[in-house]
Design an enzyme around this catalytic site. Structure first.
Site, PDB file in Angstrom:
ATOM      1  N   ASP A   4       0.770  -1.113  -0.047  1.00 16.79           N
ATOM      2  CA  ASP A   4       0.123  -0.055  -0.212  1.00 16.79           C
ATOM      3  C   ASP A   4       0.842   1.236  -0.039  1.00 16.79           C
ATOM      4  O   ASP A   4       1.551   1.358   0.882  1.00 16.79           O
ATOM      5  CB  ASP A   4      -0.966  -0.284   1.338  1.00 16.79           C
ATOM      6  CG  ASP A   4      -2.036   0.899   1.174  1.00 16.79           C
ATOM      7  OD1 ASP A   4      -1.964   1.747   0.159  1.00 16.79           O
ATOM      8  OD2 ASP A   4      -2.859   0.950   2.037  1.00 16.79           O
TER       9      ASP A   4
ATOM     10  N   ASP B 178      -3.244   2.509  -5.824  1.00 16.87           N
ATOM     11  CA  ASP B 178      -2.155   2.427  -5.018  1.00 16.87           C
ATOM     12  C   ASP B 178      -1.903   1.179  -4.128  1.00 16.87           C
ATOM     13  O   ASP B 178      -1.329   1.454  -2.980  1.00 16.87           O
ATOM     14  CB  ASP B 178      -2.517   3.891  -3.726  1.00 16.87           C
ATOM     15  CG  ASP B 178      -3.501   3.665  -3.212  1.00 16.87           C
ATOM     16  OD1 ASP B 178      -4.610   2.700  -3.525  1.00 16.87           O
ATOM     17  OD2 ASP B 178      -4.310   4.570  -2.169  1.00 16.87           O
ATOM     18  N   GLU B 179      -2.514   0.183  -4.394  1.00 19.52           N
ATOM     19  CA  GLU B 179      -2.225  -0.882  -3.567  1.00 19.52           C
ATOM     20  C   GLU B 179      -2.338  -2.479  -4.594  1.00 19.52           C
ATOM     21  O   GLU B 179      -3.086  -2.468  -5.557  1.00 19.52           O
ATOM     22  CB  GLU B 179      -3.398  -0.961  -2.549  1.00 19.52           C
ATOM     23  CG  GLU B 179      -4.743  -1.041  -3.141  1.00 19.52           C
ATOM     24  CD  GLU B 179      -5.693  -1.227  -1.880  1.00 19.52           C
ATOM     25  OE1 GLU B 179      -5.555  -1.912  -0.822  1.00 19.52           O
ATOM     26  OE2 GLU B 179      -7.008  -0.787  -2.202  1.00 19.52           O
TER      27      GLU B 179
END
Length: 359
Positions: free
Chosen positions: A13, A111-112
């Site tokens: 993350d 973002d992950e």
């Protein structure tokens, strides 16, 4: 790979991703409260896309109306969302993850991502991943290590910022047991409130909850699933099958509340055109339509309708327009959204993760 290597799930993350990308473009903003959202105008009806840690210290969070965020952090710099820049940065990160030895990568968003790896030392592997991402993109990330996807995802929050944390069956209840249910991945404030009404307030409470009682309260599928989340159980398999969208939706927040049916139909027509363009690129049949209405001050209603499979845009548009009849006459509308559900291909990834709940 040695015989002692075990299978692990890593959840990567990126820390304050959007804000971090903006700081890379504007180094003078480092260390300052930074808010990204809408067109960067706190007077518009838009929400916070992300906030730097410095802005979060003032109580600013993602999804908060910009005007409220500006009041909470009056000295914050507010920037407009620049999606192409974030997409490019994300693609660099995901390319880095795919280059890691033996990693299976399941992307969850900008973002992950999950990584499925086999290693004797998952902490060392995670630190190498963090270093590789930082070296290539200058972006920091946190990594959760788990023996299931749920535990890895929850572990990430315990490692932030710029850290690594491990959650397994061995330490799950020790670490998570006394935490409120809203801390679990997949359980938001509304569900946690409904659980509390049943006397289920902590993760340990949920792990020990009566399955039939949960099924009665939340349904035969979701009830047991919430109990499973409370135990940190579930799939341990990272699936890199490309995710296929179940549908496409578009929505808009009006600068001023609308009550005029003609203006609402005009706004809906514009949204429908955009959705039809998205659907056309998919080349799949539409099997359902949906309407999202947010009344002033902030009450949201959604309406859905199954339709015979069709690729005819005129039919889809007509079905969506029919849903407008569900809007309460004369009631001020602040947000309108439309959605088309698509027939899934036979080779699409099965199942779901808690982050893929639709709207």
């Amino acid at each position: 790979m040695t015989e002692s290597a075990a299978s692990w799930v890593l959840h990567v993350d990126l820390d304050q991703f959007i804000a971090a990308v903006e700081v890379l473009r504007r180094p003078e903003l480092a260390g300052k409260p930074l808010i990204v959202g809408g067109h960067g105008d706190p007077g518009e009806r838009a929400v916070v896309a992300t906030a730097s840690y410095e802005a979060r210290a003032f109580g600013v969070g993602s999804g908060m109306p910009l005007r409220i965020a500006a009041r909470k952090a009056p000295d914050a710099v507010i920037l407009p969302v620049d999606a192409p820049v974030y997409t490019a940065a994300s693609e660099e990160v995901m390319a880095t993850l795919r280059e890691q030895p033996g990693a299976v990568v399941q992307v969850l968003g900008w973002d992950e991502a999950f990584l499925g790896v086999q290693t004797e030392d998952p902490e060392a592997y995670a630190q190498r991943v963090r270093s590789a991402v930082l070296e290539r993109t200058a972006l920091h990330c946190s990594i959760g290590i788990g023996d299931t996807l749920v535990r890895a995802k929850n572990a990430t929050d315990l490692g932030k910022p710029r850290g690594v944390f491990r959650l397994t069956a061995e330490n799950w209840l020790e670490v998570m047991g006394e935490r409120p249910t809203r801390d679990l991945w997949g359980i938001g404030s509304r569900i946690s409130q409904r659980l509390a009404a049943l006397g289920i307030r902590s993760v340990a409470d949920l792990a020990d909850a009566d399955a039939p009682e949960l099924a009665a309260a939340f349904g035969p599928k979701m009830g047991p699933w919430y109990r499973q989340l409370g135990r940190g159980e579930g799939s341990a398999v990272v699936d890199d099958t490309p995710w296929v969208a179940r549908g496409h939706g578009r929505e808009t927040t009006f600068p001023q509340d609308l009550t005029d049916p003609a203006l609402l139909r005009q706004a809906a027509g514009e949204l429908i055109e955009r959705v039809l363009a998205d659907v056309a690129e998919e080349q799949r049949s539409v099997v359902g339509v949906g309407l999202k209405v947010r009344y002033a001050p902030f009450m949201t209603r959604t309406f859905t309708h199954r339709v015979p499979a069709t690729t005819d845009p005129a039919v889809v548009a007509a079905e969506l327009m029919t849903l407008l009849e569900r809007i309460e006459p004369g009631r001020p509308v602040r947000l309108l959204g439309v959605r088309a559900e698509l027939r899934m291909p036979e080779d699409a990834r099965e199942g779901h993760t808690p982050t893929r709940g639709g709207w």
